[in-house]
Design a protein around this motif. Structure first.
Motif, PDB file in Angstrom:
ATOM      1  N   UNK A  37      -4.685  20.531 -15.360  1.00 57.35           N
ATOM      2  CA  UNK A  37      -5.326  20.168 -15.145  1.00 57.35           C
ATOM      3  C   UNK A  37      -5.645  19.344 -13.428  1.00 57.35           C
ATOM      4  N   UNK A  38      -4.307  19.295 -12.724  1.00 49.67           N
ATOM      5  CA  UNK A  38      -4.089  18.302 -11.099  1.00 49.67           C
ATOM      6  C   UNK A  38      -3.266  19.715 -10.727  1.00 49.67           C
ATOM      7  N   UNK A  39      -3.346  19.690  -9.047  1.00 51.47           N
ATOM      8  CA  UNK A  39      -2.505  20.551  -8.513  1.00 51.47           C
ATOM      9  C   UNK A  39      -0.934  19.873  -7.993  1.00 51.47           C
ATOM     10  N   UNK A  40      -0.164  20.456  -7.498  1.00 56.93           N
ATOM     11  CA  UNK A  40       0.623  20.420  -7.315  1.00 56.93           C
ATOM     12  C   UNK A  40       1.102  19.630  -6.587  1.00 56.93           C
ATOM     13  N   UNK A  41       2.091  18.651  -6.932  1.00 56.78           N
ATOM     14  CA  UNK A  41       2.209  17.019  -5.969  1.00 56.78           C
ATOM     15  C   UNK A  41       3.597  16.936  -5.139  1.00 56.78           C
ATOM     16  N   UNK A  42       3.632  17.001  -4.161  1.00 53.78           N
ATOM     17  CA  UNK A  42       5.411  16.360  -3.702  1.00 53.78           C
ATOM     18  C   UNK A  42       5.786  15.431  -3.884  1.00 53.78           C
ATOM     19  N   UNK A  43       6.744  14.998  -4.810  1.00 57.98           N
ATOM     20  CA  UNK A  43       7.110  13.731  -4.988  1.00 57.98           C
ATOM     21  C   UNK A  43       8.890  13.309  -4.250  1.00 57.98           C
ATOM     22  N   UNK A  44       9.642  13.855  -3.893  1.00 52.97           N
ATOM     23  CA  UNK A  44      10.371  13.518  -2.866  1.00 52.97           C
ATOM     24  C   UNK A  44      11.465  14.759  -2.644  1.00 52.97           C
ATOM     25  N   UNK A  45      11.826  14.558  -2.215  1.00 53.92           N
ATOM     26  CA  UNK A  45      12.584  15.512  -0.910  1.00 53.92           C
ATOM     27  C   UNK A  45      13.940  15.558  -0.752  1.00 53.92           C
ATOM     28  N   UNK A  46      15.063  16.522  -0.500  1.00 55.50           N
ATOM     29  CA  UNK A  46      15.828  15.455   0.439  1.00 55.50           C
ATOM     30  C   UNK A  46      17.305  16.454   0.934  1.00 55.50           C
ATOM     31  N   UNK A  47      17.179  16.349   1.861  1.00 58.97           N
ATOM     32  CA  UNK A  47      18.146  17.099   3.094  1.00 58.97           C
ATOM     33  C   UNK A  47      19.926  17.250   2.604  1.00 58.97           C
ATOM     34  N   UNK A  48      20.543  18.631   2.679  1.00 58.72           N
ATOM     35  CA  UNK A  48      21.877  18.761   1.901  1.00 58.72           C
ATOM     36  C   UNK A  48      22.378  18.102   3.091  1.00 58.72           C
ATOM     37  N   UNK A  49      21.504  19.111   4.492  1.00 57.87           N
ATOM     38  CA  UNK A  49      22.047  19.237   5.873  1.00 57.87           C
ATOM     39  C   UNK A  49      22.829  17.839   6.423  1.00 57.87           C
ATOM     40  N   UNK A  50      21.734  16.660   5.823  1.00 58.83           N
ATOM     41  CA  UNK A  50      21.648  15.314   6.845  1.00 58.83           C
ATOM     42  C   UNK A  50      21.855  14.074   5.557  1.00 58.83           C
ATOM     43  N   UNK A  51      21.454  14.539   4.389  1.00 61.28           N
ATOM     44  CA  UNK A  51      20.808  13.778   3.448  1.00 61.28           C
ATOM     45  C   UNK A  51      19.508  12.550   3.692  1.00 61.28           C
ATOM     46  N   UNK A  52      18.725  12.842   4.241  1.00 60.17           N
ATOM     47  CA  UNK A  52      17.965  12.826   4.682  1.00 60.17           C
ATOM     48  C   UNK A  52      16.726  12.246   3.060  1.00 60.17           C
ATOM     49  N   UNK A  53      16.117  12.171   2.926  1.00 56.37           N
ATOM     50  CA  UNK A  53      15.512  11.961   1.615  1.00 56.37           C
ATOM     51  C   UNK A  53      14.063  10.697   2.420  1.00 56.37           C
ATOM     52  N   UNK A  54      13.571  11.703   1.114  1.00 54.63           N
ATOM     53  CA  UNK A  54      11.591  10.768   1.387  1.00 54.63           C
ATOM     54  C   UNK A  54      10.910  10.549   0.051  1.00 54.63           C
ATOM     55  N   UNK A  55       9.766   9.744  -0.309  1.00 55.06           N
ATOM     56  CA  UNK A  55       9.954  10.188  -1.118  1.00 55.06           C
ATOM     57  C   UNK A  55       7.505   9.267  -1.564  1.00 55.06           C
ATOM     58  N   UNK A  56       6.738  10.200  -2.261  1.00 50.38           N
ATOM     59  CA  UNK A  56       5.787   9.931  -2.115  1.00 50.38           C
ATOM     60  C   UNK A  56       5.582   8.731  -2.892  1.00 50.38           C
ATOM     61  N   UNK A  57       4.703   7.858  -2.586  1.00 56.20           N
ATOM     62  CA  UNK A  57       4.121   6.354  -2.726  1.00 56.20           C
ATOM     63  C   UNK A  57       4.011   5.990  -3.825  1.00 56.20           C
ATOM     64  N   UNK A  58       3.865   7.392  -5.131  1.00 52.82           N
ATOM     65  CA  UNK A  58       3.389   6.882  -6.512  1.00 52.82           C
ATOM     66  C   UNK A  58       4.776   6.417  -7.166  1.00 52.82           C
TER      67      UNK A  58
END
Length: 122
Positions: free
Chosen positions: A41-62
């Motif tokens: 019943x909810x929309x799709x939410x971005x949780x995390x991402x990772x770049x294999x190019x430079x190792x960047x990661x990012x996380x949603x606050x939740x």
């Protein structure tokens, strides 16, 4: 490109699960992986991402501080380690791949896995 993910399941509150993702057809170093989830019943939410190019990661606050992305370059695998899981984390989790920048925007990714169900019981 074929994105294969695995590792969902049922766990109790406070437990842990690890999802894995491999984008066959893309070489490590050339892609970014986004992890998304969609609860009923909810929309799709971005949780995390990772770049294999430079190792960047990012996380949603939740999920910040509870979820961790790691990688296995030799086997072209990316993992989403989920700790201290809560019932509100229950969802179908998707792995998505594209070139090569980390983003939590769905529109960035062309290649998607089929999804893995994660259920966290109270």
């Amino acid at each position: 490109v074929h994105v294969v993910e695995s590792g969902g399941g049922l766990v109790q509150t406070g437990g842990s699960l690890r999802l894995s993702c491999t984008p066959s057809g893309l070489a490590f170093g050339d892609y970014a992986i986004g992890w998304f989830r969609q609860a009923p019943g909810k929309g799709r939410e971005g949780v995390s991402c990772f770049s294999s190019s430079d190792g960047t990661t990012f996380y949603a606050g939740s999920v910040q501080g509870r979820f961790t992305v790691s990688s296995d370059k030799a086997n072209n695998l990316v993992y989403l380690e989920m700790n201290n899981l809560r019932p509100e984390d229950s969802a179908v989790y998707y792995c998505a791949a594209d070139y090569p920048f980390c983003s939590l925007s769905e529109g960035h990714y062309h290649y998607w896995g089929a999804g893995s169900l994660v259920t966290v019981s109270p």
